[in-house]
Design a protein around this motif. Structure first.
Motif, PDB file in Angstrom:
ATOM      1  N   GLY A  36      98.925  44.585 -20.975  1.00  0.00           N
ATOM      2  CA  GLY A  36      99.588  43.352 -20.545  1.00  0.00           C
ATOM      3  C   GLY A  36     101.069  43.297 -20.879  1.00  0.00           C
ATOM      4  O   GLY A  36     101.756  42.344 -20.517  1.00  0.00           O
ATOM      5  N   PHE A  94      98.347  56.422 -16.714  1.00  0.00           N
ATOM      6  CA  PHE A  94      97.918  55.902 -15.415  1.00  0.00           C
ATOM      7  C   PHE A  94      97.472  57.041 -14.512  1.00  0.00           C
ATOM      8  O   PHE A  94      98.001  58.157 -14.599  1.00  0.00           O
ATOM      9  CB  PHE A  94      99.060  55.122 -14.753  1.00  0.00           C
ATOM     10  CG  PHE A  94      99.513  53.956 -15.580  1.00  0.00           C
ATOM     11  CD1 PHE A  94      98.687  52.839 -15.729  1.00  0.00           C
ATOM     12  CD2 PHE A  94     100.733  53.976 -16.239  1.00  0.00           C
ATOM     13  CE1 PHE A  94      99.098  51.761 -16.504  1.00  0.00           C
ATOM     14  CE2 PHE A  94     101.137  52.912 -17.015  1.00  0.00           C
ATOM     15  CZ  PHE A  94     100.320  51.797 -17.156  1.00  0.00           C
ATOM     16  N   LEU A 107     107.072  44.474 -14.005  1.00  0.00           N
ATOM     17  CA  LEU A 107     105.683  44.969 -14.020  1.00  0.00           C
ATOM     18  C   LEU A 107     105.035  44.713 -15.373  1.00  0.00           C
ATOM     19  O   LEU A 107     105.701  44.641 -16.397  1.00  0.00           O
ATOM     20  CB  LEU A 107     105.666  46.471 -13.723  1.00  0.00           C
ATOM     21  CG  LEU A 107     106.287  46.934 -12.405  1.00  0.00           C
ATOM     22  CD1 LEU A 107     106.126  48.445 -12.268  1.00  0.00           C
ATOM     23  CD2 LEU A 107     105.639  46.218 -11.214  1.00  0.00           C
ATOM     24  N   ARG A 108     103.703  44.642 -15.335  1.00  0.00           N
ATOM     25  CA  ARG A 108     102.958  44.505 -16.588  1.00  0.00           C
ATOM     26  C   ARG A 108     101.930  45.623 -16.653  1.00  0.00           C
ATOM     27  O   ARG A 108     101.341  45.989 -15.633  1.00  0.00           O
ATOM     28  CB  ARG A 108     102.236  43.152 -16.602  1.00  0.00           C
ATOM     29  CG  ARG A 108     103.172  41.937 -16.430  1.00  0.00           C
ATOM     30  CD  ARG A 108     103.789  41.511 -17.744  1.00  0.00           C
ATOM     31  NE  ARG A 108     102.760  40.996 -18.611  1.00  0.00           N
ATOM     32  CZ  ARG A 108     102.374  39.719 -18.633  1.00  0.00           C
ATOM     33  NH1 ARG A 108     102.971  38.841 -17.854  1.00  0.00           N
ATOM     34  NH2 ARG A 108     101.430  39.327 -19.433  1.00  0.00           N
ATOM     35  N   CYS A 109     101.748  46.170 -17.846  1.00  0.00           N
ATOM     36  CA  CYS A 109     100.741  47.216 -18.009  1.00  0.00           C
ATOM     37  C   CYS A 109      99.370  46.580 -17.767  1.00  0.00           C
ATOM     38  O   CYS A 109      99.056  45.546 -18.346  1.00  0.00           O
ATOM     39  CB  CYS A 109     100.822  47.796 -19.422  1.00  0.00           C
ATOM     40  SG  CYS A 109      99.436  48.877 -19.834  1.00  0.00           S
ATOM     41  N   GLU A 110      98.565  47.239 -16.945  1.00  0.00           N
ATOM     42  CA  GLU A 110      97.252  46.660 -16.621  1.00  0.00           C
ATOM     43  C   GLU A 110      96.324  46.716 -17.815  1.00  0.00           C
ATOM     44  O   GLU A 110      95.370  45.956 -17.915  1.00  0.00           O
ATOM     45  CB  GLU A 110      96.633  47.402 -15.437  1.00  0.00           C
ATOM     46  CG  GLU A 110      97.283  46.986 -14.133  1.00  0.00           C
ATOM     47  CD  GLU A 110      96.520  47.483 -12.911  1.00  0.00           C
ATOM     48  OE1 GLU A 110      95.448  48.097 -13.089  1.00  0.00           O
ATOM     49  OE2 GLU A 110      97.012  47.251 -11.795  1.00  0.00           O
ATOM     50  N   ASN A 111      96.603  47.635 -18.715  1.00  0.00           N
ATOM     51  CA  ASN A 111      95.730  47.779 -19.867  1.00  0.00           C
ATOM     52  C   ASN A 111      96.089  46.811 -20.997  1.00  0.00           C
ATOM     53  O   ASN A 111      95.240  46.079 -21.495  1.00  0.00           O
ATOM     54  CB  ASN A 111      95.794  49.219 -20.386  1.00  0.00           C
ATOM     55  CG  ASN A 111      94.858  49.437 -21.556  1.00  0.00           C
ATOM     56  OD1 ASN A 111      93.667  49.141 -21.457  1.00  0.00           O
ATOM     57  ND2 ASN A 111      95.397  49.911 -22.656  1.00  0.00           N
ATOM     58  N   GLU A 167     106.351  49.633  -6.107  1.00  0.00           N
ATOM     59  CA  GLU A 167     106.834  48.282  -6.424  1.00  0.00           C
ATOM     60  C   GLU A 167     108.363  48.242  -6.370  1.00  0.00           C
ATOM     61  O   GLU A 167     109.026  49.200  -6.770  1.00  0.00           O
ATOM     62  CB  GLU A 167     106.388  47.875  -7.837  1.00  0.00           C
ATOM     63  CG  GLU A 167     104.883  47.737  -8.002  1.00  0.00           C
ATOM     64  CD  GLU A 167     104.317  46.479  -7.340  1.00  0.00           C
ATOM     65  OE1 GLU A 167     105.101  45.694  -6.737  1.00  0.00           O
ATOM     66  OE2 GLU A 167     103.090  46.275  -7.428  1.00  0.00           O
ATOM     67  N   GLU A 192      97.342  54.849  -9.477  1.00  0.00           N
ATOM     68  CA  GLU A 192      98.008  53.720 -10.142  1.00  0.00           C
ATOM     69  C   GLU A 192      99.511  53.963 -10.221  1.00  0.00           C
ATOM     70  O   GLU A 192     100.316  53.057  -9.997  1.00  0.00           O
ATOM     71  CB  GLU A 192      97.454  53.535 -11.571  1.00  0.00           C
ATOM     72  CG  GLU A 192      96.060  52.946 -11.614  1.00  0.00           C
ATOM     73  CD  GLU A 192      95.392  53.128 -12.979  1.00  0.00           C
ATOM     74  OE1 GLU A 192      94.524  52.302 -13.292  1.00  0.00           O
ATOM     75  OE2 GLU A 192      95.736  54.082 -13.721  1.00  0.00           O
ATOM     76  N   CYS A 209     102.007  54.145 -20.422  1.00  0.00           N
ATOM     77  CA  CYS A 209     102.604  52.939 -21.006  1.00  0.00           C
ATOM     78  C   CYS A 209     102.839  53.296 -22.470  1.00  0.00           C
ATOM     79  O   CYS A 209     101.897  53.632 -23.187  1.00  0.00           O
ATOM     80  CB  CYS A 209     101.641  51.763 -20.903  1.00  0.00           C
ATOM     81  SG  CYS A 209     102.061  50.411 -22.049  1.00  0.00           S
TER      82      CYS A 209
END
Ligand SMILES: [Zn+2]
Length: 247
Positions: free
Chosen positions: A236, A213, A230-234, A224, A217, A206
């Motif tokens: 946001g 990732f 999408l949003r970065c899991e770390n 997807e 991941e 990201c």
């Protein structure tokens, strides 16, 4: 949320434009001229006070000189009057003549003392005048320093503002075609995340938070649908896949 991949990529363009506008605003706020102007203005204000004080000192000394000269004049005219009376022959009593002579001797001494005072005051008057002249010149110079720094600041302002106007027009063109719901999320994230609301996915990272990732991941991201936002899991942020993302 879903959005066409092209609109997601436009979000990166918008992000670049917004970051540029942030940079320009930051540059405008932190120009070295601001500190220069503050310092030069403080110097100018301090000098203004010094000039006022020096002028007051000069006024006092001028009055002191006038007073000292008047004192001399008073003694001189009294002695002259005495001399005139003695010369006229109107005073015939030897006792009176002696008194007048005695008084004039005292007056001569007094005049000498007062003339010393006049000289001393004149010296002080001269240095007070010199101080006013010097400080006034410095005050004028300090005003020039302020004006020059302001001129340089204004020139940089004009340069920054011209560029910002152009960038804002570019922004409008890009922002107009981005769907409203995507725009809303982007703006909210941008505010929460220090100015960056959308980041590119590049080399498994990201680019907003630099998180890399894992393969797992990354494979999940690949799976997807392209139009899913999408949003970065770390961090946001909106994570945008481009042709270089490897997905
Ligand atoms: Zn992130």
């Amino acid at each position: 949320m879903n959005a066409a991949p092209a609109d997601q990529i436009r979000l990166l363009d918008l992000q670049a434009i917004d970051s540029r506008l942030d940079q320009l605003a930051h540059r405008r706020r932190t120009l070295p001229e601001h500190a220069e102007i503050d310092k030069a203005t403080a110097d100018h204000t301090a000098l203004k006070d010094l000039v006022v004080a020096a002028q007051a000192q000069l006024g006092d000394t001028t009055r002191e000189q006038a007073k000292a000269e008047a004192d001399v004049e008073q003694v001189r005219s009294r002695a002259a009057r005495n001399q005139q009376r003695m010369d006229s022959g109107a005073v015939t009593s030897p006792k009176d003549l002696e008194n007048l002579q005695h008084e004039n001797a005292s007056l001569a001494k007094r005049q000498g003392d007062l003339e010393d005072i006049v000289l001393e005051v004149m010296e002080r008057l001269e240095s007070a005048q010199t101080r006013v002249t010097e400080l006034t010149a410095r005050l004028e110079h300090s005003a020039v320093v302020v004006a020059e720094a302001e001129g340089r600041r204004d020139a940089k302002f004009a340069e920054i503002d011209t560029e910002a106007d152009k960038v804002r027009r570019d922004r409008e063109a890009v922002a107009n075609v981005i769907p409203a719901d995507l725009m809303k999320v982007y703006l909210r994230l941008r505010e929460q995340q220090g100015g960056t609301g959308a980041a590119r996915l590049y080399q498994r990272r990201c680019e907003g938070c630099r998180t890399e990732f894992s393969i797992t991941e990354f494979n999940a991201i690949k799976a997807e649908p392209a139009d899913k936002v999408l949003r970065c899991e770390n961090c946001g942020r909106i994570l945008v896949r481009t042709g270089e993302s490897g997905v």
